[in-house]
Design a protein around this motif. Structure first.
Motif, PDB file in Angstrom:
ATOM      1  N   VAL A  74       0.847  -1.192   0.000  1.00  0.00           N
ATOM      2  CA  VAL A  74       0.000   0.000   0.000  1.00  0.00           C
ATOM      3  C   VAL A  74       0.883   1.243   0.000  1.00  0.00           C
ATOM      4  O   VAL A  74       1.793   1.366   0.824  1.00  0.00           O
ATOM      5  CB  VAL A  74      -0.929   0.002   1.227  1.00  0.00           C
ATOM      6  N   ARG A  75       0.610   2.163  -0.921  1.00  0.00           N
ATOM      7  CA  ARG A  75       1.423   3.385  -1.035  1.00  0.00           C
ATOM      8  C   ARG A  75       0.680   4.636  -0.600  1.00  0.00           C
ATOM      9  O   ARG A  75       1.323   5.628  -0.241  1.00  0.00           O
ATOM     10  CB  ARG A  75       1.904   3.562  -2.486  1.00  0.00           C
ATOM     11  N   THR A  76      -0.655   4.644  -0.682  1.00  0.00           N
ATOM     12  CA  THR A  76      -1.430   5.800  -0.237  1.00  0.00           C
ATOM     13  C   THR A  76      -2.636   5.313   0.551  1.00  0.00           C
ATOM     14  O   THR A  76      -3.095   4.177   0.373  1.00  0.00           O
ATOM     15  CB  THR A  76      -1.924   6.655  -1.422  1.00  0.00           C
ATOM     16  N   ALA A  77      -3.167   6.189   1.416  1.00  0.00           N
ATOM     17  CA  ALA A  77      -4.294   5.807   2.265  1.00  0.00           C
ATOM     18  C   ALA A  77      -5.119   7.044   2.602  1.00  0.00           C
ATOM     19  O   ALA A  77      -5.196   7.480   3.749  1.00  0.00           O
ATOM     20  CB  ALA A  77      -3.788   5.133   3.546  1.00  0.00           C
ATOM     21  N   ALA A  78      -5.746   7.628   1.579  1.00  0.00           N
ATOM     22  CA  ALA A  78      -6.461   8.891   1.769  1.00  0.00           C
ATOM     23  C   ALA A  78      -7.703   8.742   2.640  1.00  0.00           C
ATOM     24  O   ALA A  78      -8.018   9.640   3.431  1.00  0.00           O
ATOM     25  CB  ALA A  78      -6.849   9.468   0.407  1.00  0.00           C
ATOM     26  N   ASN A  79      -8.405   7.615   2.528  1.00  0.00           N
ATOM     27  CA  ASN A  79      -9.682   7.464   3.232  1.00  0.00           C
ATOM     28  C   ASN A  79      -9.692   6.337   4.260  1.00  0.00           C
ATOM     29  O   ASN A  79     -10.761   5.894   4.692  1.00  0.00           O
ATOM     30  CB  ASN A  79     -10.804   7.259   2.201  1.00  0.00           C
ATOM     31  N   VAL A  80      -8.501   5.869   4.621  1.00  0.00           N
ATOM     32  CA  VAL A  80      -8.333   4.929   5.734  1.00  0.00           C
ATOM     33  C   VAL A  80      -7.166   5.430   6.578  1.00  0.00           C
ATOM     34  O   VAL A  80      -6.543   6.437   6.266  1.00  0.00           O
ATOM     35  CB  VAL A  80      -8.075   3.482   5.241  1.00  0.00           C
ATOM     36  N   ASP A  81      -6.845   4.705   7.647  1.00  0.00           N
ATOM     37  CA  ASP A  81      -5.803   5.165   8.559  1.00  0.00           C
ATOM     38  C   ASP A  81      -4.435   5.235   7.870  1.00  0.00           C
ATOM     39  O   ASP A  81      -4.086   4.362   7.067  1.00  0.00           O
ATOM     40  CB  ASP A  81      -5.729   4.216   9.763  1.00  0.00           C
TER      41      ASP A  81
END
Length: 250
Positions: A74-81
């Protein structure tokens, strides 16, 4: 042939066995709420709850609402932790599911793959862009049927803001926008994407696709054809199962 698909979203985690010959759910889906905060451990527990509901013991395809590289990281997590960033999601989920074979893919990419194979994108050439409107805005870009992965066009800047903070369906709810006002924002966003990519077709997905009759007719000034996703909010589940079948064939 059946493979299990799970769609992880900012508000819910839903999944079901998928009939890959028909491109549809083989059983009624199970849905649990996404935990808040949506940490890796919390989300993995939710996924296990959905899988255990069916007693599934085969390969599993999972979507993730962010950039996923190498089918795992996973490289981005805009809408999760934010603790998701740099997590090996494939290992996390496989371990939590007792070693089941797992495939992880960007959520909009999964929905796009399903729509191109079984839905509104069947047989379409040229540039096709699927956009999912939900907690954020996901995107899947196809050129002559080939996916350009992890495009994340929901984070384009629009009027000085991250586009998804203005035009997602969550933004509609948060700002109590009428269908007319929200459609105006969506139109500006589509015009911006069209200026950059010149697609022949926009496919509008996510939960809001079930209500396409309330807003699509309000959008003009966009030259590309605009249609609702045929698989609606099940597209991510179907696409995740398709990717898992590809990865674990035989």
């Amino acid at each position: 042939m059946q493979i299990f698909g799970v769609d992880i979203g900012g508000s819910g985690i839903k999944g079901a066995p998928v009939d890959l010959d028909k491109g549809d759910l083989a059983q009624e889906r199970c849905k649990v709420l996404t935990p808040h905060p949506a940490t890796p451990d919390g989300v993995a527990d939710g996924v296990k709850q959905v899988i255990d509901h069916f007693g599934w013991t085969g390969p599993v395809g999972l979507t993730f609402p962010g950039v996923v590289t190498g089918g795992a990281t996973v490289r981005t997590a805009a809408n999760v932790d934010k603790s998701w960033v740099d997590t090996d999601a494939r290992t996390l989920f496989s371990d939590r599911l007792g070693g089941l074979p797992v495939t992880v893919v960007n959520d909009a990419d999964a929905a796009g793959v399903a729509e191109m194979q079984f839905g509104a994108g069947q047989g379409r050439r040229g540039t096709v862009i699927l956009l999912t409107f939900g907690t954020g805005i996901g995107s899947a870009v196809f050129m002559d049927g080939a996916l350009v992965p992890n495009t994340e066009l929901g984070h384009l800047e629009l009027g000085g803001h991250d586009a998804e903070t203005r035009a997602s369906s969550k933004a509609k709810e948060d700002h109590d926008l009428s269908w007319e006002r929200w459609a105006g924002r969506v139109q500006k966003y589509l015009a911006h994407v069209e200026m950059l990519f010149s697609p022949e077709l926009f496919i509008i997905g996510g939960g809001v696709s079930r209500k396409a009759d309330k807003f699509l007719h309000l959008i003009d000034g966009v030259r590309a054809e605009i249609v609702p996703a045929q698989l609606q909010n099940n597209a991510g589940i179907v696409g995740a199962a398709m990717r898992a079948a590809h990865d674990h064939a035989g």
